[in-house]
Design a protein around this motif. Structure first.
Motif, PDB file in Angstrom:
ATOM      1  N   VAL A 169     -11.020 -23.405 -44.042  1.00 54.43           N
ATOM      2  CA  VAL A 169      -9.804 -22.623 -44.213  1.00 54.43           C
ATOM      3  C   VAL A 169      -8.623 -23.581 -44.093  1.00 54.43           C
ATOM      4  O   VAL A 169      -8.499 -24.275 -43.090  1.00 54.43           O
TER       5      VAL A 169
ATOM      6  N   TYR B  48      -9.139 -19.911 -48.328  1.00 55.95           N
ATOM      7  CA  TYR B  48     -10.499 -20.037 -47.822  1.00 55.95           C
ATOM      8  C   TYR B  48     -11.444 -20.417 -48.951  1.00 55.95           C
ATOM      9  O   TYR B  48     -11.132 -20.236 -50.134  1.00 55.95           O
TER      10      TYR B  48
ATOM     11  N   SER C  57     -16.662 -14.374 -47.669  1.00 52.11           N
ATOM     12  CA  SER C  57     -15.833 -13.960 -46.532  1.00 52.11           C
ATOM     13  C   SER C  57     -15.253 -12.583 -46.800  1.00 52.11           C
ATOM     14  O   SER C  57     -14.774 -12.302 -47.907  1.00 52.11           O
TER      15      SER C  57
ATOM     16  N   PHE D 216     -10.437 -11.122 -42.351  1.00 52.27           N
ATOM     17  CA  PHE D 216      -9.422 -12.178 -42.208  1.00 52.27           C
ATOM     18  C   PHE D 216      -8.445 -11.787 -41.106  1.00 52.27           C
ATOM     19  O   PHE D 216      -7.481 -11.050 -41.330  1.00 52.27           O
TER      20      PHE D 216
ATOM     21  N   TRP E 159      -5.575 -12.657 -38.031  1.00 50.57           N
ATOM     22  CA  TRP E 159      -4.494 -13.567 -37.690  1.00 50.57           C
ATOM     23  C   TRP E 159      -4.263 -13.504 -36.174  1.00 50.57           C
ATOM     24  O   TRP E 159      -4.237 -12.420 -35.590  1.00 50.57           O
TER      25      TRP E 159
ATOM     26  N   ASP F  43      -5.176  -7.892 -38.881  1.00 53.98           N
ATOM     27  CA  ASP F  43      -6.341  -8.335 -39.642  1.00 53.98           C
ATOM     28  C   ASP F  43      -6.421  -7.549 -40.943  1.00 53.98           C
ATOM     29  O   ASP F  43      -5.774  -6.522 -41.110  1.00 53.98           O
TER      30      ASP F  43
ATOM     31  N   SER G 152     -11.729  -7.241 -46.840  1.00 53.08           N
ATOM     32  CA  SER G 152     -11.700  -7.643 -48.253  1.00 53.08           C
ATOM     33  C   SER G 152     -11.534  -6.488 -49.222  1.00 53.08           C
ATOM     34  O   SER G 152     -11.259  -6.706 -50.402  1.00 53.08           O
TER      35      SER G 152
ATOM     36  N   LEU H 198      -3.796 -10.144 -49.214  1.00 55.78           N
ATOM     37  CA  LEU H 198      -5.041 -10.823 -49.562  1.00 55.78           C
ATOM     38  C   LEU H 198      -5.216 -10.817 -51.072  1.00 55.78           C
ATOM     39  O   LEU H 198      -5.104  -9.779 -51.719  1.00 55.78           O
TER      40      LEU H 198
ATOM     41  N   CYS I 147      -4.743 -18.491 -38.833  1.00 57.02           N
ATOM     42  CA  CYS I 147      -5.499 -17.588 -39.691  1.00 57.02           C
ATOM     43  C   CYS I 147      -6.982 -17.893 -39.509  1.00 57.02           C
ATOM     44  O   CYS I 147      -7.355 -18.954 -38.998  1.00 57.02           O
TER      45      CYS I 147
ATOM     46  N   ALA J 240     -11.138 -16.808 -41.293  1.00 53.78           N
ATOM     47  CA  ALA J 240     -11.940 -16.098 -42.286  1.00 53.78           C
ATOM     48  C   ALA J 240     -13.366 -16.011 -41.776  1.00 53.78           C
ATOM     49  O   ALA J 240     -13.877 -16.964 -41.173  1.00 53.78           O
TER      50      ALA J 240
ATOM     51  N   TYR K  44     -16.118 -16.900 -37.249  1.00 55.60           N
ATOM     52  CA  TYR K  44     -14.914 -17.106 -38.029  1.00 55.60           C
ATOM     53  C   TYR K  44     -14.586 -18.591 -38.102  1.00 55.60           C
ATOM     54  O   TYR K  44     -14.800 -19.331 -37.147  1.00 55.60           O
TER      55      TYR K  44
END
Lengths: 113, 115
Positions: free
Chosen positions: A4, A25, A30, A33, A35, A49, A52, A66, A90, A92, A101
């Protein structure tokens, strides 16, 4: 291996301005995600967060976007305040359905009063 | 405080000595992790556990071992400390969600200095 990348490494903004931190990433599998915000000498704490299946998420002055196609995600902080000064990470997920992660290298945000 | 504690908070040790760091949780979470934090590298995974006696290596596991004999405790051992292992060590826990991941909750960290 998966990685990442996070940019910029440092960011200074005037109080009241917006701040944007970007991450890229490499693992197309993944799907999560988060933070984290880390104040000096403290533990990292989850601030927002995104999963996806969602393109954007907001929580008051903080938002995350995203772009799965480009494998980019970004943190947006509006109306910055001095207490927003911290290091932001950040991350992933490694693959889909794992609980590991990979973290970016962090962005030190300074909000100037 | 967040259901996760690390001990000790600070430690200075000599090169070549073994060191054990402890992570204790009261959340009954299945997953536990050890990360190290170094300037310019962010947080890097050392080892993790997905249950009692179930552990696996992360990206920077050389020189480290772990054990998890109870759900609540995850120990990190530096077999023979080296100066390159001077770092801040964070333990983290996460719950299990069948549909999506949870973010971590981190401990307060252990600052280890190897002299």
């Amino acid at each position: 291996g998966e990685n990442v990348e996070q940019h910029p490494s440092t960011l200074s903004v005037q109080e009241g301005d917006s701040a944007v931190i970007k991450c890229t990433y490499s693992d197309s599998a993944s799907n999560y995600f988060p933070w984290y915000k880390q104040e000096l000498g403290k533990r990292p704490q989850l601030i927002i967060d995104i999963r996806s299946n969602v393109g954007e998420k907001k929580d008051q002055r903080i938002a995350v976007t995203l772009n799965k196609t480009a494998k980019h995600f970004s943190l947006h902080i509006t109306e910055t305040q001095p207490e927003d000064s911290a290091v932001y990470f950040c991350a992933a997920s490694q693959g889909s359905g794992t609980y590991k992660y990979i973290f970016g290298t962090g962005t030190r945000l300074k909000v100037l009063a | 405080d967040a259901g996760i504690t690390q001990s000790p908070r600070h430690k200075v040790t000599e090169t070549g000595t073994p060191v054990t760091l402890r992570c204790h949780q009261t959340e009954n979470h299945r997953y536990m992790y050890w990360y190290r934090q170094d300037p310019g590298h962010g947080l890097r995974l050392i080892h993790y556990s997905y249950g009692v006696k179930d552990t696996d290596k992360g990206e920077v596991s050389d020189g480290y071992s772990v054990s998890r004999s109870k759900t609540e405790d995850f120990l990190l051992t530096l077999e023979s400390a080296t100066s390159s292992q001077t770092s801040v060590y964070f333990c983290a826990i996460s719950g299990e969600d069948r549909e999506a991941n949870y973010g971590y909750t981190f401990g307060s960290g252990t600052r280890l200095t190897v002299v």
